[in-house]
Design a protein around this motif. Structure first.
Motif, mmCIF file in Angstrom:
data_model
loop_
_atom_site.group_PDB
_atom_site.id
_atom_site.type_symbol
_atom_site.label_atom_id
_atom_site.label_comp_id
_atom_site.label_asym_id
_atom_site.label_seq_id
_atom_site.Cartn_x
_atom_site.Cartn_y
_atom_site.Cartn_z
ATOM 1 N N GLN A 143 3.990 -6.356 4.819
ATOM 2 C CA GLN A 143 4.274 -4.939 4.534
ATOM 3 C C GLN A 143 3.702 -4.037 5.629
ATOM 4 O O GLN A 143 4.317 -3.031 5.993
ATOM 5 C CB GLN A 143 3.713 -4.551 3.162
ATOM 6 N N LEU A 147 5.942 -1.556 7.817
ATOM 7 C CA LEU A 147 5.713 -0.097 7.878
ATOM 8 C C LEU A 147 5.785 0.390 9.317
ATOM 9 O O LEU A 147 6.335 1.452 9.603
ATOM 10 C CB LEU A 147 4.347 0.262 7.285
ATOM 11 N N ILE B 98 4.611 0.486 -0.946
ATOM 12 C CA ILE B 98 4.282 -0.348 0.222
ATOM 13 C C ILE B 98 3.104 0.262 0.971
ATOM 14 O O ILE B 98 2.135 -0.422 1.325
ATOM 15 C CB ILE B 98 5.499 -0.456 1.179
ATOM 16 N N THR B 99 3.186 1.570 1.194
ATOM 17 C CA THR B 99 2.119 2.255 1.947
ATOM 18 C C THR B 99 0.784 2.144 1.207
ATOM 19 O O THR B 99 -0.263 1.944 1.831
ATOM 20 C CB THR B 99 2.498 3.741 2.167
ATOM 21 N N ASN B 101 -0.149 -0.268 -0.838
ATOM 22 C CA ASN B 101 -0.656 -1.644 -0.715
ATOM 23 C C ASN B 101 -1.397 -1.818 0.612
ATOM 24 O O ASN B 101 -2.481 -2.410 0.662
ATOM 25 C CB ASN B 101 0.500 -2.651 -0.778
ATOM 26 N N VAL B 102 -0.797 -1.283 1.678
ATOM 27 C CA VAL B 102 -1.413 -1.406 3.001
ATOM 28 C C VAL B 102 -2.682 -0.545 3.074
ATOM 29 O O VAL B 102 -3.715 -0.988 3.590
ATOM 30 C CB VAL B 102 -0.394 -1.015 4.106
#
Lengths: 153, 145
Positions: A143, A147, B98-99, B101-102
């Motif tokens: 991920q 990104l 997603i952001t 999670n990162v």
């Protein structure tokens, strides 16, 4: 013309409707109708959901207060083919050569194609592909890389 | 700095506020000024109580999304804390998840954050032991069970 979230409306002129009662949401919408902005743009401004706004616009339409003058279908921005080349390269590192087939299957699931893949759908595609990676740490690594890729395209 | 990580989340279109709250409801870090701290704390406690209730029945959530006062509220739960994000559209939810999670992975490598977490870490179940659920909480939980 159909009233949907891309419709542009204006107040009806030259016709005086009978006595009508407006609730606060209908009144809020009436104050924003300018013959230029779409239902979706007005919904965003008033923090209504698109579905809510369409419902209120339909109510105003049925009361004879507004009319649809245009429908502005937005131009869909798509990702370039290089996005999928990079995506394949990255996913292969995590799940091996099966990545190509997994991407194709996921595109089918999303009812989309590589040639005309909307940018707005890319995060959803990444989320679905992430589910194919069983190791949680690897999933986050994937991920993270995706990104970065999204920022480039 | 944790704020730099939170700003990455705030850069997503329509995101108005991001905050990290402990399971005690304390606000550790935040970017954006949409809500007064007292309201944010109350929201955090509601979310933690919902999380704890689901944990008790063996379904601890990772992400929770709620429509609240014309905004979309997203909670990303982790061990001992929750990241609360408030945004205006559902369309960014995939990107947001997603952001987050990162961002979470980055936070767990950040010394300032880890120091704060060590000091404020608490068991979510403690929030459940404080009084009973009100009708809003019962309604909220029923949507997830």
């Amino acid at each position: 013309m159909d009233l949907n979230k891309f419709a542009v409306c204006q107040l009806v002129s030259g016709k005086i409707p009978g006595e009508v009662t407006l609730n606060s949401m209908e009144w809020a919408i009436i104050t924003q109708i300018d013959g230029e902005r779409t239902v979706q743009q007005i919904a965003k401004k008033l923090t209504f959901s698109d579905a809510e706004a369409v419902m209120i616009f339909n109510s105003l339409l049925s009361k004879g207060l507004i009319e649809v003058i245009a429908v502005k279908e937005p131009e869909v921005q798509t990702v370039p083919p290089a996005f999928f080349t990079q995506l394949e390269k990255i996913l292969i590192q995590f799940i091996g050569p099966v990545a190509v087939y997994v991407i194709n299957d996921t595109l089918l699931e999303l009812n989309a194609s590589r040639e005309k893949f909307p940018k707005t759908l890319a995060p959803e595609l990444i989320e679905l592909l992430s589910d194919e990676i069983s190791d949680d740490n690897k999933k986050i690594q994937f991920q993270k890389q995706m990104l970065e890729l999204l920022k480039r395209y | 700095m944790p704020q730099t990580i939170l700003k990455e989340i705030q850069n997503i279109d329509s995101v108005e506020m991001v905050a990290i709250c402990s399971f005690k409801g304390e606000i550790g870090f935040k970017v954006g000024e949409l809500l007064p701290e007292a309201d944010l704390k109350a929201i955090a406690i509601h979310l933690v109580r919902a999380f704890a209730a689901l944990k008790v029945v063996g379904k601890p959530p990772i992400h929770m999304e709620i429509y609240w006062q014309n905004h979309f509220l997203h909670a990303r739960f982790a061990d001992g804390f929750v990241i609360i994000t408030i945004c205006n559209t559902l369309e960014v939810m995939s990107l947001l998840r997603i952001t987050l999670n990162v961002a979470l992975a980055n936070l767990l490598q950040n010394k300032t954050f880890l120091k704060w977490l060590k000091k404020h870490s608490a068991d979510a179940l403690k929030q459940l032991r404080r009084g009973s659920f009100d009708e809003h909480e019962i309604n909220l939980i029923s949507q997830f069970t």
